[in-house]
Design a protein around this motif. Sequence first.
Motif, short mmCIF file in Angstrom:
data_model
loop_
_atom_site.label_atom_id
_atom_site.label_comp_id
_atom_site.label_asym_id
_atom_site.label_seq_id
_atom_site.Cartn_x
_atom_site.Cartn_y
_atom_site.Cartn_z
N ALA A 66 0.84 -1.20 0.00
CA ALA A 66 0.00 0.00 0.00
C ALA A 66 0.87 1.25 0.00
CB ALA A 66 -0.93 -0.01 1.21
N CYS A 67 1.92 1.25 0.81
CA CYS A 67 2.86 2.39 0.84
C CYS A 67 3.53 2.57 -0.51
CB CYS A 67 3.90 2.19 1.94
SG CYS A 67 3.25 2.35 3.62
N TYR A 68 3.90 1.47 -1.15
CA TYR A 68 4.58 1.52 -2.46
C TYR A 68 3.68 2.20 -3.49
CZ TYR A 68 6.82 -0.12 -6.75
OH TYR A 68 7.41 -0.18 -7.99
N ARG A 69 2.42 1.78 -3.55
CA ARG A 69 1.50 2.36 -4.53
C ARG A 69 1.27 3.85 -4.24
NH1 ARG A 69 -1.03 -2.68 -3.70
NH2 ARG A 69 -2.45 -1.75 -2.17
N GLU A 70 1.08 4.19 -2.97
CA GLU A 70 0.86 5.59 -2.62
C GLU A 70 2.08 6.44 -2.97
OE1 GLU A 70 0.07 5.36 1.50
OE2 GLU A 70 -1.98 4.60 1.28
N ARG A 71 3.28 5.90 -2.76
CA ARG A 71 4.51 6.64 -3.02
C ARG A 71 4.68 6.93 -4.51
NH1 ARG A 71 7.42 3.44 -0.32
NH2 ARG A 71 7.11 4.52 1.65
N ARG B 62 1.06 10.27 -3.75
CA ARG B 62 0.27 10.54 -2.55
C ARG B 62 1.16 10.48 -1.31
NH1 ARG B 62 -4.08 6.10 -2.63
NH2 ARG B 62 -2.59 4.99 -3.94
N ASP B 63 0.60 10.96 -0.18
CA ASP B 63 1.35 10.93 1.07
C ASP B 63 1.56 9.50 1.53
OD1 ASP B 63 1.57 13.64 1.18
OD2 ASP B 63 -0.22 13.94 2.40
N ALA B 64 2.80 9.14 1.71
CA ALA B 64 3.14 7.81 2.22
C ALA B 64 4.24 7.99 3.27
CB ALA B 64 3.63 6.90 1.09
N ASP C 280 2.33 6.96 -6.76
CA ASP C 280 1.22 7.78 -7.25
C ASP C 280 1.34 9.23 -6.80
OD1 ASP C 280 0.17 5.58 -8.48
OD2 ASP C 280 -1.32 5.14 -6.92
#
Length: 676
Positions: free
Chosen positions: A242-247, A251-253, A249
């Motif tokens: 989840a952190c990988y995708r947010e990073r 987004r805040d991670a 994209d």
Amino acid sequence: MTGMPRVLIVDDSEDNLYYLRTLLGAYGYEVESALHGAEALEKARHSPPGLVISDLLMPVMDGYTLLRHWRQDDHLRNIPFVVYTATYTSVEDERLAINLGADAFIVKPKEPDEFMAAIGHVLSRVTGAGSKPVHMPEASDQDIVKQYSAALVRKLEDKTIQLEAANRALQQEIAERKLADMRLETLIEQANIGILVHRNFKPILANGEMARIFGYASKDEIQNMPDCKVLVADGEWERIEACYRERLDGRDAPVFYDLKGKKKDGTFIDLENRAFAIQWDDQLAVCSMLTDVTQQRKVEAQLRQSLRLEAVGQMTGGIAHDFNNLLTIIIGNAELIEESSDPALRALAEVARKAAERGAELTGRLLAFSRQQPLDPKAIDINLLISKMDGLIRRAIGGQLEIKTVLPANLWHVFVDPAQLENALLNLAINARDAMPDGGRLTIETSNIRMDEAAVADRGLAPGDYLLVTVSDTGTGMDRDTLARAFEPFFTTKEVGKGSGLGLSMVYGFVAQSRGHVRIHSAPGQGTSVRIYLPRAADEIALARPEIRDGSLPRGSEKILLVDDDAMVREMVVMQLQNLGYRVVSAVNGSQALDLLKREGGFDLLFTDVVMPGGLNGRQLAGEARKLSPGLRVILSSGYADTAVPHQGGLDQGVHLLNKPYRRSDLAKKVREALT
């Protein structure tokens, strides 16, 4: 021509075209542009302009060639031609342009006002009253060819020099980049943190520290992995993905977070991860910087436990101190009543005394845990002590268990309180018995161990020589949660009424107060091993002599000054001492005691409580009293150890220590010991 003439600008630079178009347009000129000479000729022949402004260095057809064709064309030859250049700027270049028929030669850059003045001058000369004809070629074709060739040679030489300089600069930049790359590679490789770059969890780069942290032979093993998920515990992946995708994209991670890693051999480690998105080969990837904090987390957990136990210890120590004063009174009075001729009173007094002694045992354990028990350390032979305890331990654990002792020769001596060490070993043996209800083996083992700074790093010890005493059993063992609370007072897994929960806490406090360390290794179904590290005694300290026990109470007639702020304790001790034949004078605090010493004198012994109000504690009073009477013997009595009583011995010559609560026999022996 009427009005403002149309201007044709010829330049291969869009920036130059934009500048001239804007400047001339601001002055009211209509502007047309061309990117090179061939395009300019085509546009001019289709619709002749009123003025042409041309650069010299251009592709397809340069400005010199355009100028030559311009003056040879019957429809264009009378249109004024201005050269505007930043490349051909020498006197020879200007002469060639004039010889080809240029009306003006302007070198870039030029201030706008000056440039427009030059353009106006050219136009006024060819269009105004008394105008001059357009400038025509002055030199012969042969001379022009020579000048043009010379200009080309000069430009070629200039360009060659520029190219050589550019090449040198490029080579220097390449060398610097290679050096920077080498330095970066060295920095990455020598970094003491693991560095991993991956895309979709496929490793792209890893350093040597990454391999070391995870137990691999080289970084190539990690870089060749099809998926670096094997480096992380299974339960972590949902969060990390989840952190990988947010990073990626945007987004805040979280940039910094903890995770559980998995080494090559399957063991788990604690990691701190700093992760961020980077451009790698023109695509986004993730760089993770990993630090192994497994040992740090262990130390932090131990520190938290130590602080928690310290807080509980301070509370229990204070409670035990108050109880010890009460128990001293109860035990003392019960012993006096036991001397009564009434059998019923004697029986009741015996019950009260035994109950008080059980209470004293509990407070002793509380004080041991809180490291506030007054110790009487001696240099002892641990092997001899364990051998003498063999019968006591066998009676305590019963006959269904096997007992094994491993006591090697040439063992160093230790400096501890032997009674407290016996108590600790007995408690560990009883715990082992309770963990083996169906039988098993209890092993007590001793060994010398030399510990350097690395070995003592997580034990809170000083480097040096230690005696290791290991008490192991083959019992049920403890799970992680139980193990974390094992040293807490009153924590027990036993049934109600089968344990106070103070055994291990007493061991913990006694060992810590003796400048040692205790550690438990246990797992469900694998038994328990308690390891006690005790400091080696200095070679110059003589071994303690065995105590000679005598059932009779020693008596005397000397004069004793008793000091205690607790009235009930004071009255009870006065009565006991008088029954032993001593002459007793009492005081409630240190100041009153000093006044008595000055007025009366003739005291043989000062018997004082340690913790008292009034500005003087017991040890300070003893110091002042011995200044008045240098030969005065002293007994310090305390319900717990504080800064006034050394935890490791070290009392002055002629000063003795008696711990509360005590029995009359302990009081009689200690007084006689001090006086003789």
